[in-house]
Design a protein around this motif. Structure first.
Motif, PDB file in Angstrom:
ATOM      1  N   ILE A   1       0.875  -1.186   0.000  1.00 10.71           N
ATOM      2  CA  ILE A   1       0.000   0.000   0.000  1.00 10.71           C
ATOM      3  C   ILE A   1       0.909   1.232   0.000  1.00 10.71           C
ATOM      4  CG2 ILE A   1      -1.702   1.340   1.329  1.00 10.71           C
ATOM      5  CD1 ILE A   1      -2.680  -1.342   2.505  1.00 10.71           C
ATOM      6  N   LEU A   2       0.581   2.183  -0.883  1.00 10.21           N
ATOM      7  CA  LEU A   2       1.377   3.413  -0.997  1.00 10.21           C
ATOM      8  C   LEU A   2       0.554   4.601  -0.508  1.00 10.21           C
ATOM      9  CD1 LEU A   2       4.099   4.511  -2.527  1.00 10.21           C
ATOM     10  CD2 LEU A   2       2.457   5.233  -4.260  1.00 10.21           C
ATOM     11  N   PHE A   3       1.186   5.471   0.263  1.00  8.96           N
ATOM     12  CA  PHE A   3       0.489   6.650   0.797  1.00  8.96           C
ATOM     13  C   PHE A   3       0.868   7.909   0.029  1.00  8.96           C
ATOM     14  CE2 PHE A   3       0.831   3.683   4.361  1.00  8.96           C
ATOM     15  CZ  PHE A   3      -0.501   3.626   4.760  1.00  8.96           C
ATOM     16  N   ASP A   4      -0.062   8.847  -0.004  1.00  5.01           N
ATOM     17  CA  ASP A   4       0.201  10.156  -0.589  1.00  5.01           C
ATOM     18  C   ASP A   4       1.323  10.830   0.201  1.00  5.01           C
ATOM     19  OD1 ASP A   4      -0.012  12.480  -2.000  1.00  5.01           O
ATOM     20  OD2 ASP A   4      -1.735  13.236  -0.879  1.00  5.01           O
ATOM     21  N   LYS A   5       2.197  11.527  -0.509  1.00  2.91           N
ATOM     22  CA  LYS A   5       3.361  12.058   0.219  1.00  2.91           C
ATOM     23  C   LYS A   5       3.016  13.200   1.175  1.00  2.91           C
ATOM     24  CE  LYS A   5       5.176  14.303  -3.873  1.00  2.91           C
ATOM     25  NZ  LYS A   5       6.250  14.181  -4.839  1.00  2.91           N
ATOM     26  N   THR A   6       1.904  13.895   0.905  1.00  2.00           N
ATOM     27  CA  THR A   6       1.547  14.974   1.829  1.00  2.00           C
ATOM     28  C   THR A   6       1.144  14.407   3.196  1.00  2.00           C
ATOM     29  OG1 THR A   6      -0.704  14.910   0.994  1.00  2.00           O
ATOM     30  CG2 THR A   6       0.748  16.582   0.043  1.00  2.00           C
ATOM     31  N   ALA A   7       0.751  13.096   3.213  1.00  2.00           N
ATOM     32  CA  ALA A   7       0.277  12.486   4.453  1.00  2.00           C
ATOM     33  C   ALA A   7       1.403  11.958   5.320  1.00  2.00           C
ATOM     34  CB  ALA A   7      -0.649  11.328   4.124  1.00  2.00           C
ATOM     35  N   CYS A   8       2.603  11.897   4.748  1.00  2.00           N
ATOM     36  CA  CYS A   8       3.622  11.156   5.492  1.00  2.00           C
ATOM     37  C   CYS A   8       4.940  11.904   5.573  1.00  2.00           C
ATOM     38  CB  CYS A   8       3.807   9.779   4.892  1.00  2.00           C
ATOM     39  SG  CYS A   8       3.601   9.654   3.124  1.00  2.00           S
ATOM     40  N   THR A   9       4.868  13.205   5.717  1.00  2.00           N
ATOM     41  CA  THR A   9       6.107  13.971   5.739  1.00  2.00           C
ATOM     42  C   THR A   9       6.994  13.581   6.923  1.00  2.00           C
ATOM     43  OG1 THR A   9       4.781  15.685   6.735  1.00  2.00           O
ATOM     44  CG2 THR A   9       5.413  16.045   4.441  1.00  2.00           C
ATOM     45  N   ASP A  10       6.388  13.161   8.042  1.00  2.00           N
ATOM     46  CA  ASP A  10       7.250  12.791   9.165  1.00  2.00           C
ATOM     47  C   ASP A  10       6.867  11.436   9.776  1.00  2.00           C
ATOM     48  OD1 ASP A  10       4.912  13.475  10.270  1.00  2.00           O
ATOM     49  OD2 ASP A  10       5.650  15.138  11.490  1.00  2.00           O
TER      50      ASP A  10
ATOM     51  N   GLN B   1      -5.156   8.193   3.671  1.00  2.00           N
ATOM     52  CA  GLN B   1      -4.309   8.831   2.654  1.00  2.00           C
ATOM     53  C   GLN B   1      -3.639   7.810   1.734  1.00  2.00           C
ATOM     54  OE1 GLN B   1      -4.131  12.083   2.481  1.00  2.00           O
ATOM     55  NE2 GLN B   1      -5.147  12.596   4.393  1.00  2.00           N
ATOM     56  N   ALA B   2      -4.107   6.558   1.791  1.00  2.00           N
ATOM     57  CA  ALA B   2      -3.548   5.545   0.877  1.00  2.00           C
ATOM     58  C   ALA B   2      -3.985   5.886  -0.539  1.00  2.00           C
ATOM     59  CB  ALA B   2      -4.049   4.162   1.278  1.00  2.00           C
ATOM     60  N   ILE B   3      -3.035   5.913  -1.498  1.00  2.00           N
ATOM     61  CA  ILE B   3      -3.432   6.293  -2.872  1.00  2.00           C
ATOM     62  C   ILE B   3      -3.456   5.114  -3.837  1.00  2.00           C
ATOM     63  CG2 ILE B   3      -2.915   8.755  -2.800  1.00  2.00           C
ATOM     64  CD1 ILE B   3      -0.222   8.201  -4.120  1.00  2.00           C
ATOM     65  N   THR B   4      -2.739   4.057  -3.542  1.00  2.00           N
ATOM     66  CA  THR B   4      -2.814   2.901  -4.440  1.00  2.00           C
ATOM     67  C   THR B   4      -2.248   1.658  -3.753  1.00  2.00           C
ATOM     68  OG1 THR B   4      -2.378   2.126  -6.708  1.00  2.00           O
ATOM     69  CG2 THR B   4      -0.573   3.231  -5.629  1.00  2.00           C
ATOM     70  N   GLY B   5      -2.531   0.506  -4.345  1.00  2.00           N
ATOM     71  CA  GLY B   5      -1.943  -0.757  -3.904  1.00  2.00           C
ATOM     72  C   GLY B   5      -1.297  -1.410  -5.111  1.00  2.00           C
ATOM     73  N   PHE B   6      -0.300  -2.223  -4.905  1.00  2.00           N
ATOM     74  CA  PHE B   6       0.316  -2.947  -6.029  1.00  2.00           C
ATOM     75  C   PHE B   6       0.951  -4.229  -5.499  1.00  2.00           C
ATOM     76  CE2 PHE B   6       4.736  -1.831  -5.037  1.00  2.00           C
ATOM     77  CZ  PHE B   6       4.594  -0.642  -4.323  1.00  2.00           C
ATOM     78  N   ALA B   7       1.309  -5.119  -6.422  1.00  2.00           N
ATOM     79  CA  ALA B   7       1.905  -6.390  -5.999  1.00  2.00           C
ATOM     80  C   ALA B   7       2.977  -6.830  -6.987  1.00  2.00           C
ATOM     81  CB  ALA B   7       0.823  -7.467  -5.912  1.00  2.00           C
ATOM     82  N   GLY B   8       3.990  -7.519  -6.471  1.00  2.00           N
ATOM     83  CA  GLY B   8       5.058  -8.074  -7.316  1.00  2.00           C
ATOM     84  C   GLY B   8       5.245  -9.545  -7.001  1.00  2.00           C
ATOM     85  N   LEU B   9       5.918 -10.250  -7.916  1.00  2.44           N
ATOM     86  CA  LEU B   9       6.108 -11.693  -7.750  1.00  2.44           C
ATOM     87  C   LEU B   9       7.577 -12.028  -7.543  1.00  2.44           C
ATOM     88  CD1 LEU B   9       3.796 -13.034 -10.606  1.00  2.44           C
ATOM     89  CD2 LEU B   9       3.269 -12.879  -8.161  1.00  2.44           C
TER      90      LEU B   9
ATOM     91  N   GLY C   1       1.935  10.941 -13.229  1.00  2.11           N
ATOM     92  CA  GLY C   1       0.936   9.914 -12.943  1.00  2.11           C
ATOM     93  C   GLY C   1       1.191   9.149 -11.660  1.00  2.11           C
ATOM     94  N   MET C   2       2.278   9.482 -10.977  1.00  4.99           N
ATOM     95  CA  MET C   2       2.616   8.766  -9.727  1.00  4.99           C
ATOM     96  C   MET C   2       1.968   9.419  -8.507  1.00  4.99           C
ATOM     97  SD  MET C   2       5.081   6.276  -9.537  1.00  4.99           S
ATOM     98  CE  MET C   2       5.997   5.359 -10.749  1.00  4.99           C
ATOM     99  N   GLY C   3       1.323  10.562  -8.698  1.00  2.00           N
ATOM    100  CA  GLY C   3       0.850  11.338  -7.545  1.00  2.00           C
ATOM    101  C   GLY C   3      -0.522  10.924  -7.057  1.00  2.00           C
ATOM    102  N   ARG C   4      -1.131  11.812  -6.309  1.00  2.00           N
ATOM    103  CA  ARG C   4      -2.382  11.511  -5.620  1.00  2.00           C
ATOM    104  C   ARG C   4      -3.497  11.075  -6.590  1.00  2.00           C
ATOM    105  NH1 ARG C   4      -4.074  12.713  -0.496  1.00  2.00           N
ATOM    106  NH2 ARG C   4      -6.302  12.405  -0.302  1.00  2.00           N
ATOM    107  N   CYS C   5      -3.576  11.718  -7.769  1.00  2.00           N
ATOM    108  CA  CYS C   5      -4.696  11.377  -8.671  1.00  2.00           C
ATOM    109  C   CYS C   5      -4.380  10.163  -9.529  1.00  2.00           C
ATOM    110  CB  CYS C   5      -5.111  12.582  -9.511  1.00  2.00           C
ATOM    111  SG  CYS C   5      -4.196  12.764 -11.039  1.00  2.00           S
TER     112      CYS C   5
END
Ligand SMILES: Cc1cc2nc3c(=O)[nH]c(=O)nc-3n(C[C@H](O)[C@H](O)[C@H](O)COP(=O)(O)OP(=O)(O)OC[C@H]3O[C@@H](n4cnc5c(N)ncnc54)[C@H](O)[C@@H]3O)c2cc1C
Length: 485
Positions: free
Chosen positions: A231-240, A307-315, A437-441
């Protein structure tokens, strides 16, 4: 046999392993070519992983994983500047939350020291909190100062660009379907575009490496996919939230669910570890998401889930041997770089050196005197000062048009990414090279504009532009075109 390309060495697979191998080959006086079945590089495991350049204390001492990890990590420190790699050398912590876990830290420290990892030490709770104030449940941590977090697709593309500038070739959208042999010896590969001659073939096909080896007659290993979700979070949500890389104390199958902040300031959590049957199963599941969140909360209780913006998975490419498989196969002419699960991203430059050294020792290829290991620096608009921005816009007004508003990526950067030697041809290819395209939207706004720019620059119709792999067209047809009337 008619060959559409004549080479000395063919590399199968354009992930970080294949790309690093291609660069290493391009240091020698030989003809080398990489074939990738997808429209772009980095679409396999290299696309979705934790992006960590591990220090090297995890793998068993003396294993190929351990040896190439520690060397690979040191090599990234050396090549970062030349290849303009995006790496944050923030160090890593393995966090213990119980006395039992604190005991495990001592084992990791001892193994890491034997593996040759520099600077390892165990930090007290107070020392941890000084660096990472949100790790309130942690009682001690193993500190590894040489670890870092990188931009993994950027690394693969940089290796490839460097190889191309030194005379290597890359053919994309080209799947290897078989081998051409004479008297039991490989003399080429068969692809869906035709045959390519080669004296040596390096199999770096990721989760498909066992199937490629089998096509050549080598069935000495198998590869099973093991999925890891994030799970990836928006960067404005995780500055610290966390500054660097925080691992939990590892289990037998995985390094555990970590919390890490990327080179661009987004915090992510993951991966879990689940054996799957399909080598294409990169789906994300609600069970997986829950598992990650529950586990990461043990380290950071106040995760900003809204503030989670996307999920992804790898193998992970889990090999039947339990270690990386690097070197000559029993089939003459075939070399495997297989079973490259974690820490394969870190190990890639060392794996490349080992496998190419083995081929060079056999074939006697001479080293080039004019190898150019330096890539031109990419202009990143957001990193520029105001006066640099003004000058850049004066030089090329496309830098004055912001296409991705979330990440402030300009049309100038997108066009440069498309025109580069290993240029982007797909919307996600632009994303991996520029962050558009990597940002919040998540490309909701810029996706269509990036599509138009790709179509214009490549001289194709917008209906031909792909998001990622074949069959992922961004638009099916134009409204108002024949048939809509
Ligand atoms: C969940 C997870 C977390 C990880 N975290 C880390 C980490 O933090 N640090 C680290 O060092 N490593 C990590 N790794 C491991 C790392 O991501 C891999 O080791 C690395 O990306 C493997 O690269 P590769 O080039 O070997 O394989 P891939 O990236 O899978 O590339 C193989 C390529 O071969 C191509 N291919 C396959 N078949 C054919 C064919 N027939 N013809 C032509 N091309 C073909 C594929 O399309 C693909 O592009 C992680 C992996 C996972 C899954």
């Amino acid at each position: 046999m008619n060959f559409f390309k004549e080479t000395d060495v063919v590399v199968i697979g354009g992930g970080v392993t294949g790309a690093a191998i291609l660069r290493e080959l391009s240091k020698y006086d030989l003809k080398c070519l990489l074939v990738e079945k997808e429209p772009d590089l980095s679409l396999g495991t290299t696309k979705a992983n934790s992006a960590i350049l591990h220090a090297g204390f995890d793998a068993p001492t003396g294993s190929k994983k351990a040896l190439t990890n520690v060397r690979g990590n040191a090599m990234y420190h050396e090549i970062q500047e030349d290849l303009d790699l995006d790496i944050k050398w923030c160090g890593s912590m393995v966090a213990a939350t119980t006395d039992e876990e604190a005991e495990t830290l001592k084992e990791l420290l001892a193994r890491g020291t034997e593996n040759g990892v520099p600077g390892l030490k165990i930090l007290s709770k107070e020392e941890v909190l000084k660096e990472e104030p949100n790790l309130t449940s942690v009682i001690a941590a193993l500190w590894a100062p040489t670890a870092g977090v990188c931009w993994p697709f950027g690394a693969a593309i940089a290796f490839a660009e460097c190889a191309l500038q030194n005379g290597a070739e890359i053919v994309r959208d080209c799947a290897v379907t078989g081998f051409v042999k004479e008297d039991g010896k490989i003399v080429g590969v068969q692809t869906d575009k035709g045959a390519i001659s080669a004296k040596y073939v390096i199999n770096a096909a990721g989760v498909y490496a066992d199937e490629i080896a089998k096509l050549a007659g080598d069935d000495s290993f198998t590869i099973k996919p093991r999925k890891g979700e994030y799970i990836l979070f928006d960067k404005t949500a995780c500055t610290d939230l966390v500054y660097g890389i925080i691992f939990p104390t590892p289990t037998k199958t995985s390094k555990g669910i970590l919390v890490c902040t990327t080179t661009h300031g987004n915090t992510f959590i993951g991966p879990n570890a689940k054996d799957v049957t399909s080598k294409e199963d990169t789906s994300i599941t609600s069970e997986g998401m829950n598992e990650i969140v529950n586990s990461a909360r043990k380290l950071i209780p106040n995760l900003p889930m809204g503030q989670a913006i996307t999920g992804f998975a790898g193998l992970r490419a889990v090999s039947s041997t339990g270690d990386f498989i690097i070197g000559a196969s029993e089939v003459e002419g075939l070399y495997n770089a297989a079973g490259i699960q974690s820490p394969g991203l870190t190990a890639a430059p060392a794996i490349a050196e080992d496998i190419v050294n083995e081929i060079v020792a056999k074939a006697g290829f001479a080293k080039k005197t004019n190898f150019n290991g330096k890539l031109p620096k990419t202009a990143k608009f957001t990193h520029m000062t105001e006066s640099e921005k003004e000058a850049k816009i004066k030089e090329n007004d496309l830098y004055g048009r912001v296409i991705c508003r979330c990440e402030t990526i300009t049309e100038g950067e997108i066009v440069a990414a498309i025109k580069a030697p290993c240029g982007a041809r797909t919307v996600d290819g632009v994303k991996r090279r520029t962050r558009a395209g990597m940002g919040r939207c998540q490309a909701g706004f810029c996706g269509p504009r990036v599509t138009q720019i790709i179509a214009r620059e490549l001289g194709i119709d917008v209906t031909e532009v792909l998001k990622e792999e074949q069959g992922s067209e961004m638009f099916f047809h134009k409204l108002g075109a024949e048939g809509d009337k």
